[in-house]
Design an enzyme around this catalytic site. Sequence first.
Site, PDB file in Angstrom:
ATOM      1  N   ARG A 172     -68.743  26.758   5.041  1.00 32.52           N
ATOM      2  CA  ARG A 172     -68.536  27.668   3.697  1.00 32.52           C
ATOM      3  C   ARG A 172     -67.031  27.233   3.368  1.00 32.52           C
ATOM      4  O   ARG A 172     -66.222  27.221   4.336  1.00 32.52           O
ATOM      5  CB  ARG A 172     -68.957  28.887   3.873  1.00 32.52           C
ATOM      6  CG  ARG A 172     -70.099  29.362   3.366  1.00 32.52           C
ATOM      7  CD  ARG A 172     -70.217  30.830   3.869  1.00 32.52           C
ATOM      8  NE  ARG A 172     -71.690  31.472   3.497  1.00 32.52           N
ATOM      9  CZ  ARG A 172     -71.961  31.620   2.322  1.00 32.52           C
ATOM     10  NH1 ARG A 172     -71.327  31.364   1.328  1.00 32.52           N
ATOM     11  NH2 ARG A 172     -73.365  32.072   2.154  1.00 32.52           N
ATOM     12  N   LYS A 226     -71.533  37.302  -3.094  1.00 38.44           N
ATOM     13  CA  LYS A 226     -72.179  37.322  -4.353  1.00 38.44           C
ATOM     14  C   LYS A 226     -72.651  38.841  -4.522  1.00 38.44           C
ATOM     15  O   LYS A 226     -72.263  39.297  -5.872  1.00 38.44           O
ATOM     16  CB  LYS A 226     -73.594  36.465  -4.555  1.00 38.44           C
ATOM     17  CG  LYS A 226     -73.581  35.639  -5.362  1.00 38.44           C
ATOM     18  CD  LYS A 226     -75.211  35.186  -5.686  1.00 38.44           C
ATOM     19  CE  LYS A 226     -75.144  33.773  -5.846  1.00 38.44           C
ATOM     20  NZ  LYS A 226     -76.666  33.172  -6.133  1.00 38.44           N
ATOM     21  N   GLU A 275     -79.691  29.979  -6.189  1.00 37.75           N
ATOM     22  CA  GLU A 275     -80.669  30.949  -6.592  1.00 37.75           C
ATOM     23  C   GLU A 275     -80.307  31.409  -8.104  1.00 37.75           C
ATOM     24  O   GLU A 275     -78.912  31.698  -7.855  1.00 37.75           O
ATOM     25  CB  GLU A 275     -80.600  32.030  -5.577  1.00 37.75           C
ATOM     26  CG  GLU A 275     -81.877  32.877  -5.808  1.00 37.75           C
ATOM     27  CD  GLU A 275     -81.903  34.342  -5.028  1.00 37.75           C
ATOM     28  OE1 GLU A 275     -80.956  34.445  -4.197  1.00 37.75           O
ATOM     29  OE2 GLU A 275     -82.854  34.935  -5.043  1.00 37.75           O
TER      30      GLU A 275
END
Length: 743
Positions: free
Chosen positions: A259, A269, A33
Amino acid sequence: MAERESSNFIRDIIRTDLATGKWGRVQTRFPPEPNGYLHLGHAKAICVDFGLAAEFEGLCNLRLDDTNPVAEDDEFVKAIEEDVRWLGFEWGGVFHASDYFDQLYEIAESLVARGLAYVDEQSGDEIRKNRGTVTEPGTPSPYRDRSPAENLERLREMKAGKHPDGAMVLRAKIDMAADNMILRDPLMYRIRHASHHRTGDAWCIYPMYDYAHGLSDAIEGVTHSICTLEFDNNRAVYDWFVEKAGFEEPRTHQYEMARLKLQHVMLSKRRLKKLVTDGIVDGWDDPRMPTISGLRRLGVRPSAIRAFIDRTGVARADSLVARDLWDSVIRDDLNAEAPRRMAVLDPIEIEIANWDGGIEWLDAPDWPHDIPKDGSRKLPFSKTLYIEREDFAEQPPKKWKRLAPGVEVRLRYGYLVTCDQVVKDDSGRIVKLVCSYDPESKGGNAPDGRKVGGTLHWVSAEACEDIEVRLYKPLFTVDSPDAEEDWESLLDPESRVVITAKAEPALQGATGHFQLERLGYFATDPDDASIFHRVVQLKSSWGKKPAETAPAPRKKPAQKPAVAADYRPEDAAAAARFDTLVAEGISEPIAGVLAPNALLDALYVSALAAGAPAVPLANLIASELGPRDGLGQLTPEALAALVLLADSDAVNSNGAKEVLDVLIAHGGEPEAIVDARGLRQVSDTNKLGDMVDEVLGAFPDRVEAYKGGRKGLKGFFVGQVMQRSQGTANPQLVQKLLAERLD
RNA sequence: UGGCCCGUGGUCGAAUUGGCAAGACGCUGGGUUCUGGCCCCAGAGGUUCUAGGUUCGAGUCCUAGCGGGCCAGCCA
């Protein structure tokens, strides 16, 4: 023996899909994104997505997941592209979720028309409240059963901008009582009167991730859509949308991997963004940041990042990688690439009392003996020099290999020197060491061949340059800053230390990577070559604190003592059934499985009626047909026939399981399957004996080892015979024959 | 608390799909060395979370338990 290439579960899936012909090609995608900078976590996704595509000669596209205009920005798109390219990957094309807005909308209308989606006019609060909780089902929206026509009209109004933000949403009509909460009528579109960085004001409704993602994959022709574990729950809705939109097999499927987590590193983030906006770091590319751009500025090379990802692997288990591995990979990456230089970080002066000359220019090789590269530079030696303050000890501890009073050491590429005198100031601080050198030891070796304890790095005080050196430590001292609530209080104020160091002249104006001998690997800043970042320290077996090296072992919680096994179900009806089964001779553990499971118990009853012997039948059902939605094509009659077959030794247990799989998948008649697949058990002593001899003859070393006591090898021998017989040998008999020969 | 996912030496992870518990990092000892680096050799470290079950044989299949993770955004 040939090494087996280490694999991972996604690679296995792809290989299977290719081998079975499900897919004739591989296509993946990397879907960030554009709302922030890429970090080490993304690097893993990039390496896996692009790496797998490259490995199978497939395609990987870059797709910007720009479904939320208020969060996303073009600023990040360029940075993302740069980072991916820098990591060494090339995409097939650059796409955007927004490229599919038209198609996505058409599919939405079609879903509405088919009664699979509806416009909900509940408020956000109501929607949340009516979603229920993990233990209570949701309650349907009052708008859930509007007619397709009315929904279509509302949807078009939404699209046309007739309603304000939040007035209504489009929802998929799936199941408000689903255990998986993602399936409780997920939102497909929300109204956002906001300008999109690519589509501008063309839209005021924007698709949600769950709706857009799978369909974007399907539209692009993605075959394997890899994401992280937290999307596991979302796979159900991914599949739902892709299927309802009419994409048939073979179609894209989602696979989740764990992850990446690295000791001391925070990868959230949102939190990373706060470090930047609060000015705690200099920017997204601060060398202390785990962003790709930060690592790049620090001086970590893309090959190191790729190697690191490679070594940490791809799996489904949550894990925390120790920092040692990270450091080790970076050192390994730089060892043969960074020419050697010398600089002193914390200087103490030494005077060579018997040095008469001025500056002597020595020849110093750029590489150590074990790296086959040429090159050298001139290094000035003079009467006053600097060495590292910590390389001198007035009272040396045991095993000290550096300078101390009366001790001789080598100054690298220079001369052997001995410390004769320690000069202190009034406060007792050492200000100078007076040494003498051996004129015969030029280059570092004495003609008499005497050995010295250690070799020190040094620079000439008369011909050196000041350089700015930045030393780094992790921003956080805790293992998992992501897991900490008050992470901001956990920042290490000494994460960056800036010092002025004394450097040999060859470092002046140099750019790139260097190993400053005995200090670590350093890299010049890309924008200001006068700054040297320390990428990583050298490994050292001196003065090491083992406690700092590995993550604190995760506590293995004390196991609660196992309760005495009680297989009898609590439920009254099931308990009664349990008692009956046990009375019929079924063992308690098996009865405990069958009794409460209506599906399995019914199968048992019917197969029993069809003539199967009770105990083997119950055992097979309970231990092979566990967590299953249905029985597939398996009928009680076929199962009964199979159990009879196995009971009569016509097939061994391997064969029986294979037949069972076939029965579930395709149905059929067990005896016919046994014959078609050649599964009939071989119990011929001569035949099996020959095979046993053959195996024993083929592995003399293992026979030796077995006789030497490695009894575990018995399984290996049996396995070999089983393989040679295509799985049809009678294993009991094989074991007996084996025992005759070996024991 | 409901559903799903996951437990393999200190760490990360393989295991020919039910048949010899790989490898790497870390650790210990030794060798080599003009870097206490690199490299080389050797070693220690495991009831494969626990308890049962199925099987000739279970890290792998079944059941239960324990521990961890994810899900109740109009984020992705």
